[in-house]
Design a protein around this motif. Sequence first.
Motif, PDB file in Angstrom:
ATOM      1  N   UNK A  72       0.842  -1.197   0.000  1.00  0.00           N
ATOM      2  CA  UNK A  72       0.000   0.000   0.000  1.00  0.00           C
ATOM      3  C   UNK A  72       0.880   1.251   0.000  1.00  0.00           C
ATOM      4  N   UNK A  73       0.302   2.379  -0.397  1.00  0.00           N
ATOM      5  CA  UNK A  73       1.051   3.630  -0.391  1.00  0.00           C
ATOM      6  C   UNK A  73       1.233   4.178   1.020  1.00  0.00           C
ATOM      7  N   UNK A  74       0.289   3.880   1.883  1.00  0.00           N
ATOM      8  CA  UNK A  74       0.377   4.359   3.266  1.00  0.00           C
ATOM      9  C   UNK A  74       0.342   3.170   4.217  1.00  0.00           C
ATOM     10  N   UNK A  75       1.505   2.730   4.623  1.00  0.00           N
ATOM     11  CA  UNK A  75       1.594   1.585   5.520  1.00  0.00           C
ATOM     12  C   UNK A  75       2.897   1.627   6.289  1.00  0.00           C
ATOM     13  N   UNK A  76       3.190   0.546   6.974  1.00  0.00           N
ATOM     14  CA  UNK A  76       4.432   0.452   7.737  1.00  0.00           C
ATOM     15  C   UNK A  76       5.616   0.343   6.785  1.00  0.00           C
ATOM     16  N   UNK A  77       6.702   0.972   7.126  1.00  0.00           N
ATOM     17  CA  UNK A  77       7.921   0.920   6.321  1.00  0.00           C
ATOM     18  C   UNK A  77       8.370  -0.535   6.153  1.00  0.00           C
ATOM     19  N   UNK A  78       8.565  -0.951   4.912  1.00  0.00           N
ATOM     20  CA  UNK A  78       8.939  -2.347   4.641  1.00  0.00           C
ATOM     21  C   UNK A  78      10.220  -2.746   5.359  1.00  0.00           C
TER      22      UNK A  78
ATOM     23  N   UNK B  80      11.267  -1.903   8.257  1.00  0.00           N
ATOM     24  CA  UNK B  80      11.115  -2.123   9.699  1.00  0.00           C
ATOM     25  C   UNK B  80       9.982  -3.106  10.010  1.00  0.00           C
ATOM     26  N   UNK B  81       9.375  -3.677   8.983  1.00  0.00           N
ATOM     27  CA  UNK B  81       8.260  -4.605   9.165  1.00  0.00           C
ATOM     28  C   UNK B  81       8.748  -5.982   9.590  1.00  0.00           C
ATOM     29  N   UNK B  82       8.097  -6.549  10.579  1.00  0.00           N
ATOM     30  CA  UNK B  82       8.370  -7.927  10.994  1.00  0.00           C
ATOM     31  C   UNK B  82       7.407  -8.830  10.225  1.00  0.00           C
ATOM     32  N   UNK B  83       7.919  -9.566   9.262  1.00  0.00           N
ATOM     33  CA  UNK B  83       7.088 -10.442   8.436  1.00  0.00           C
ATOM     34  C   UNK B  83       6.885 -11.819   9.066  1.00  0.00           C
TER      35      UNK B  83
ATOM     36  N   UNK C  73      -3.842  -7.887   6.970  1.00  0.00           N
ATOM     37  CA  UNK C  73      -3.404  -7.887   8.364  1.00  0.00           C
ATOM     38  C   UNK C  73      -2.510  -6.684   8.638  1.00  0.00           C
ATOM     39  N   UNK C  74      -1.607  -6.406   7.696  1.00  0.00           N
ATOM     40  CA  UNK C  74      -0.679  -5.286   7.860  1.00  0.00           C
ATOM     41  C   UNK C  74      -0.390  -4.647   6.502  1.00  0.00           C
ATOM     42  N   UNK C  75      -0.619  -3.333   6.404  1.00  0.00           N
ATOM     43  CA  UNK C  75      -0.264  -2.586   5.203  1.00  0.00           C
ATOM     44  C   UNK C  75       1.225  -2.261   5.250  1.00  0.00           C
ATOM     45  N   UNK C  76       1.900  -2.440   4.120  1.00  0.00           N
ATOM     46  CA  UNK C  76       3.351  -2.235   4.074  1.00  0.00           C
ATOM     47  C   UNK C  76       3.686  -1.328   2.889  1.00  0.00           C
ATOM     48  N   UNK C  77       4.602  -0.402   3.118  1.00  0.00           N
ATOM     49  CA  UNK C  77       4.982   0.569   2.097  1.00  0.00           C
ATOM     50  C   UNK C  77       6.479   0.539   1.832  1.00  0.00           C
ATOM     51  N   UNK C  78       6.839   0.619   0.561  1.00  0.00           N
ATOM     52  CA  UNK C  78       8.237   0.836   0.185  1.00  0.00           C
ATOM     53  C   UNK C  78       8.450   2.351   0.213  1.00  0.00           C
TER      54      UNK C  78
ATOM     55  N   UNK D  71      11.965  -9.770   2.406  1.00  0.00           N
ATOM     56  CA  UNK D  71      11.531 -10.941   3.171  1.00  0.00           C
ATOM     57  C   UNK D  71      12.641 -11.990   3.213  1.00  0.00           C
ATOM     58  N   UNK D  72      13.298 -12.185   2.077  1.00  0.00           N
ATOM     59  CA  UNK D  72      14.401 -13.142   2.021  1.00  0.00           C
ATOM     60  C   UNK D  72      15.538 -12.709   2.946  1.00  0.00           C
ATOM     61  N   UNK D  73      15.863 -11.433   2.935  1.00  0.00           N
ATOM     62  CA  UNK D  73      16.932 -10.925   3.805  1.00  0.00           C
ATOM     63  C   UNK D  73      16.640 -11.160   5.274  1.00  0.00           C
ATOM     64  N   UNK D  74      15.381 -10.923   5.663  1.00  0.00           N
ATOM     65  CA  UNK D  74      15.020 -11.071   7.067  1.00  0.00           C
ATOM     66  C   UNK D  74      14.863 -12.538   7.474  1.00  0.00           C
ATOM     67  N   UNK D  75      14.467 -13.355   6.513  1.00  0.00           N
ATOM     68  CA  UNK D  75      14.254 -14.777   6.810  1.00  0.00           C
ATOM     69  C   UNK D  75      15.586 -15.514   6.967  1.00  0.00           C
ATOM     70  N   UNK D  76      16.560 -15.135   6.146  1.00  0.00           N
ATOM     71  CA  UNK D  76      17.823 -15.898   6.114  1.00  0.00           C
ATOM     72  C   UNK D  76      18.999 -15.156   6.746  1.00  0.00           C
TER      73      UNK D  76
END
Length: 249
Positions: free
Chosen positions: A181-187, A189-192, A216-221, A243-248
């Motif tokens: 989304x255009x207005x959401x949590x910063x990607x 800093x998002x906990x996926x 569940x959670x809006x996320x913005x780049x 997501x890959x960076x945070x997962x691995x």
Amino acid sequence: MVSKSQISLIKSLQQKKFRREQRLFVAEGFKSVEEFITSGYQVHKVYYTPAVAAKLHKLSKKTNIEEISAVELNKMSSLTTPQEVLAVIHLPDWPEITREELLNRFTLVLDGVQDPGNLGTIIRTADWFGIKNIICSEDTVDAYNPKVVQATMGSLARVNLHYANLAQLIPQLNLPIFGAMLNGENIYSTDFGNEGLIAMGNEGNGLRPDIQALITKSVTIPRSGQAESLNVAIATALFCSEISRKTFK
């Protein structure tokens, strides 16, 4: 010698209506054809010119192949410059997707993506990041459109595409839904977490209101420049990468 009826059938597969009727689609280019031959897809027939005969014969032990002229291939092909080999492949019969298949992994959800190049790039990106399933709204461009198949560069052979009524299916899956989304949590800093659906919207309109209501959670780049929006395929790649960076990590 390829018959006129064979050429007519293959040309007709450029249209979704005939792909559905015949349960067939076309892949062109050695790389794409190689991927489908060595995958779980059932290849109906491969047509090739002498230029790729040696390479093709190493792959096609059980595949029905036929050597044709460049002129004949040109009549079959949807490309401005045909690529020496064309395969006619059976459409897969994907079973309905279940929640169990999606646990402990991330799955892309595409809501009304219309451009074949965008979908092809998204499929290729999913393959790069190890995403096995993409769920598409019923009005998303057909994954077996020749332009989509071409853009995937063979990745379509490894990624499962499911088409469904998203508003009905998503609640049944009972998984976290992260919506672009255009207005959401910063990607950044998002906990996926470790699983969920990543919902990407139409090129011009984004996610539909009924899909937004399920998020569940809006996320913005975050934007640093002046561009109004990001291309959906680029945005999808950024989501997959983060997501890959945070997962691995």
